[in-house]
Motif scaffolding. Structure first.
Motif, PDB file in Angstrom:
ATOM      1  N   PHE A 180       9.176   5.800  -3.047  1.00 21.08           N
ATOM      2  CA  PHE A 180       9.742   5.731  -4.388  1.00 21.08           C
ATOM      3  C   PHE A 180       9.060   4.682  -5.277  1.00 21.08           C
ATOM      4  N   SER A 181       7.992   4.089  -4.812  1.00 17.97           N
ATOM      5  CA  SER A 181       7.294   3.066  -5.601  1.00 17.97           C
ATOM      6  C   SER A 181       5.998   3.634  -6.173  1.00 17.97           C
ATOM      7  N   PRO A 182       5.644   3.253  -7.412  1.00 20.22           N
ATOM      8  CA  PRO A 182       4.384   3.734  -7.992  1.00 20.22           C
ATOM      9  C   PRO A 182       3.189   3.138  -7.262  1.00 20.22           C
ATOM     10  N   GLY A 183       2.051   3.818  -7.364  1.00 20.78           N
ATOM     11  CA  GLY A 183       0.845   3.329  -6.715  1.00 20.78           C
ATOM     12  C   GLY A 183       0.307   2.079  -7.388  1.00 20.78           C
ATOM     13  N   SER A 184      -0.544   1.369  -6.671  1.00 23.04           N
ATOM     14  CA  SER A 184      -1.118   0.131  -7.204  1.00 23.04           C
ATOM     15  C   SER A 184      -2.010   0.402  -8.416  1.00 23.04           C
ATOM     16  N   ASP A 185      -2.489   1.643  -8.536  1.00 17.92           N
ATOM     17  CA  ASP A 185      -3.348   2.008  -9.667  1.00 17.92           C
ATOM     18  C   ASP A 185      -2.548   2.541 -10.844  1.00 17.92           C
ATOM     19  N   GLY A 186      -1.202   2.400 -10.783  1.00 17.11           N
ATOM     20  CA  GLY A 186      -0.357   2.874 -11.872  1.00 17.11           C
ATOM     21  C   GLY A 186       0.048   4.326 -11.763  1.00 17.11           C
TER      22      GLY A 186
END
Length: 602
Positions: A45-51
């Motif tokens: 449920f978390s966005p990726g580090s690249d947005g």
């Protein structure tokens, strides 16, 4: 009571199975094409580090349009009769799935953001101990098993994986028995059965719960909670406004307390005892509360013969909270080793021992309750113009448990699958809430709301035919193990007084039972059959006796022809009675015209 069943034409169950097929296909596609997989809810449920959007948000892209193999698999599983109702034909089920995933993501990210903010506040205050504990709690939330989290949010079905089950660990205990035991309960029941200080018998030994299981670098989720002094309205959260008054009755809330969710399980005392003649020590304290009514349907109005309108509403995804407080005061809990004990006058805050290693522990203790939060189906009932005041709690509790027993009998729902609590409507009227105890709900509460008239009639009949004193109650009318904490408040008189305001009377057959008998512990189907036989002039049998070499319980027996009446299917019982020379007649299979000639006249 009918055999355990799962209604395959239940829309909510069908929808969750459609979700499971779609998400399984999504997980497989991402692994095969992108080499990615997710074990924990936090990363899903978390966005990726690249947005990039979270993996949960990308489910919509995968299902637009619905792949043919997914559509075919769903149609193979979902009954045709409800495929259209849940949106399989027009694809609208995808929108519902994505909405649920969005809600779950919002809740997950809100929890993570809240604890990160609290951690920063602890750092600014130089409270490193609190910061470390909050950091471990954050790790617990992030590391929740993905499938379990999706099931808890009613996105996936729970029947394949009982995610809310916790264990009382005994492998570290003295002797060899503990290593072979598997003691587990649903968390909503475990917070009572396995509460610190309580005892259970298993493997021929007596085991005492001595604390909560702790995991390295993980911390139990802890929240603040309180209830209204006057009406028991419930609130919980990471922070609560001390100046706020109850929104239902405008009275002050009780003191703010804390609860932890023992999702890692419980630990038994290393010392194992032999079983004693007296019952195991047990404390039952706490209650169930409605935190949020969820998605409420349009009301099912029912007009009583007395002109009082009863509003019944069914709700899905209602948030329930079960709290165990050890009899009221709570439990002492060591934040270091997990040792815990009920708080009472004999409690001591001196050093204790680690429940697993038995070594002295100098960790500090705090006072907490135990809790479990979950979502399920509910049915809410409000009773028109019938007045409520704080002195009437016993009456309303009595009606609540009368309705539960009536629903179980009228609709053939296992009593273990439903329970209830008192609550409040949005406009401030007292209400009764009945809810499914089946994980994520199976539609039982909705059936109760849709069949309210029948449920009330069976409830009235049950409390009328019982032969205990009207000023009290017993296990034949209102009492059960689940409502033990309310036994002193439950009375047949309390329930009957409200039914009288509804002008609902017991059926004549209940008032004038077969052969003039009041059959308190007999099911309605047996009573109806016996009434028909009595009206045919059949001789009164012996009722509710044990027969045969193995003392089989039977509903009735006519000794001279040797005919016994039994309920339910039990091959061992029936063959045993037959070998003892009795003719066995099952209530479910009998025909009154065929049975009556076999029996002696009165």
């Amino acid at each position: 009571m009918r055999i355990p069943w799962i209604p395959i034409e239940n829309e909510r169950i069908a929808r969750r199975h459609a979700h499971s097929i779609a998400l399984a296909a999504y997980f497989r596609d991402r692994y095969e094409n992108d080499g990615v997989s997710w074990r924990f809810a936090g990363e899903f449920f978390s966005p990726g580090s690249d947005g990039q959007d979270s993996p949960a948000s990308q489910v919509r892209t995968f299902l637009t349009p619905v792949p043919e193999r997914v559509d075919a698999a769903i149609r193979q599983v979902v009954p045709e009769s409800i495929a259209s109702a849940i949106g399989i034909d027009d694809g609208s089920w995808v929108e519902r799935l994505c909405d649920l995933l969005a809600i779950a993501e919002h809740e997950m990210r809100n929890d993570l953001d809240t604890y990160r903010e609290l951690i920063e506040q602890a750092k600014e205050a130089n409270n490193l101990g609190l910061g470390a504990r909050l950091q471990r709690t954050l790790k617990t939330i992030e590391s929740r098993q993905l499938l379990g989290y999706l099931a808890n949010k009613n996105i996936l079905p729970k029947y394949g994986f009982p995610v809310d089950t916790v264990e009382l660990r005994t492998t570290h205990c003295e002797g060899d028995v503990g290593a072979s035991l598997e003691l587990s309960r649903d968390l909503s029941q475990a917070i009572y059965d396995y509460a610190p200080g309580n005892q259970v018998v298993a493997g021929g030994k007596l085991w005492t719960s001595r604390g909560l299981q702790k995991l390295p670098k993980r911390e139990l989720v802890e929240l603040k909670y309180r209830t209204c002094v006057a009406c028991q309205q419930f609130q919980c959260g990471t922070e609560l406004d001390v100046e706020e008054v109850c929104p239902s009755c405008q009275q002050p809330f009780g003191k703010i307390r804390r609860f932890v969710v023992p999702e890692f399980g419980f630990v038994a005392d290393r010392k194992v005892e032999d079983v004693k003649p007296e019952p195991p020590e047990r404390r039952w304290g706490g209650s169930s509360y409605v935190e949020n009514l969820g998605d409420i349907s349009d009301p099912f109005p029912w007009q009583s013969t007395g002109g009082v309108e009863v509003q019944a509403r069914a709700g899905t995804r209602a948030r329930m909270v079960v709290v165990s407080d050890g009899g009221g005061a709570g439990f002492q809990l060591c934040g270091r080793c997990g040792w815990a004990a009920p708080l009472d006058r004999k409690s001591s805050k001196s050093a204790h021992k680690h429940p697993v290693t038995d070594k002295s522990c100098e960790g500090s203790t705090r006072i907490v309750s135990l809790a479990h939060r979950y979502e399920t189906d509910i049915a809410e009932f409000s009773f028109g113009a019938i007045a409520y005041d704080n002195d009437a709690v016993g009456r309303w509790l009595s009606v609540l448990y009368a309705l539960l027993e009536g629903a179980s009998e009228a609709l053939e729902i296992s009593r273990d699958d439903i329970d209830g609590t008192l609550s409040w409507t949005p406009d401030g009227r007292r209400s009764l809430v009945l809810f499914d105890t089946v994980p994520a709900g199976a539609g039982a509460a909705k059936r109760i709301a849709e069949n309210l008239g029948k449920v009330i009639q069976f409830a009235v009949d049950r409390v009328t035919r019982c032969d205990c004193g009207e000023e009290t109650s017993c296990y034949g009318c209102l009492r059960s193990f689940r409502n033990e904490r309310h036994h002193d408040k439950l009375s047949r008189q309390g329930a009957l007084s409200i039914f009288a305001e509804l002008k609902v009377e017991a059926t004549p057959e209940v008032v004038d039972g077969p052969w003039g008998e009041t059959l308190a512990y007999t099911s309605q189907s047996v009573i109806e059959l016996l009434l028909k036989l009595s009206k045919r002039g059949v001789q009164k049998p012996e009722l509710g006796v044990d027969l045969g070499q193995h003392y089989w319980p039977v509903e009735a027996v006519w000794m001279k022809p040797g005919v016994v009446l039994v309920e339910g299917y039990d091959e061992e019982r029936d063959s045993g009675l037959a070998s003892d020379g009795y003719t066995v007649v099952k209530v479910e299979d009998t025909d009154i015209d065929q049975l009556a000639p076999l029996l002696p006249a009165g």
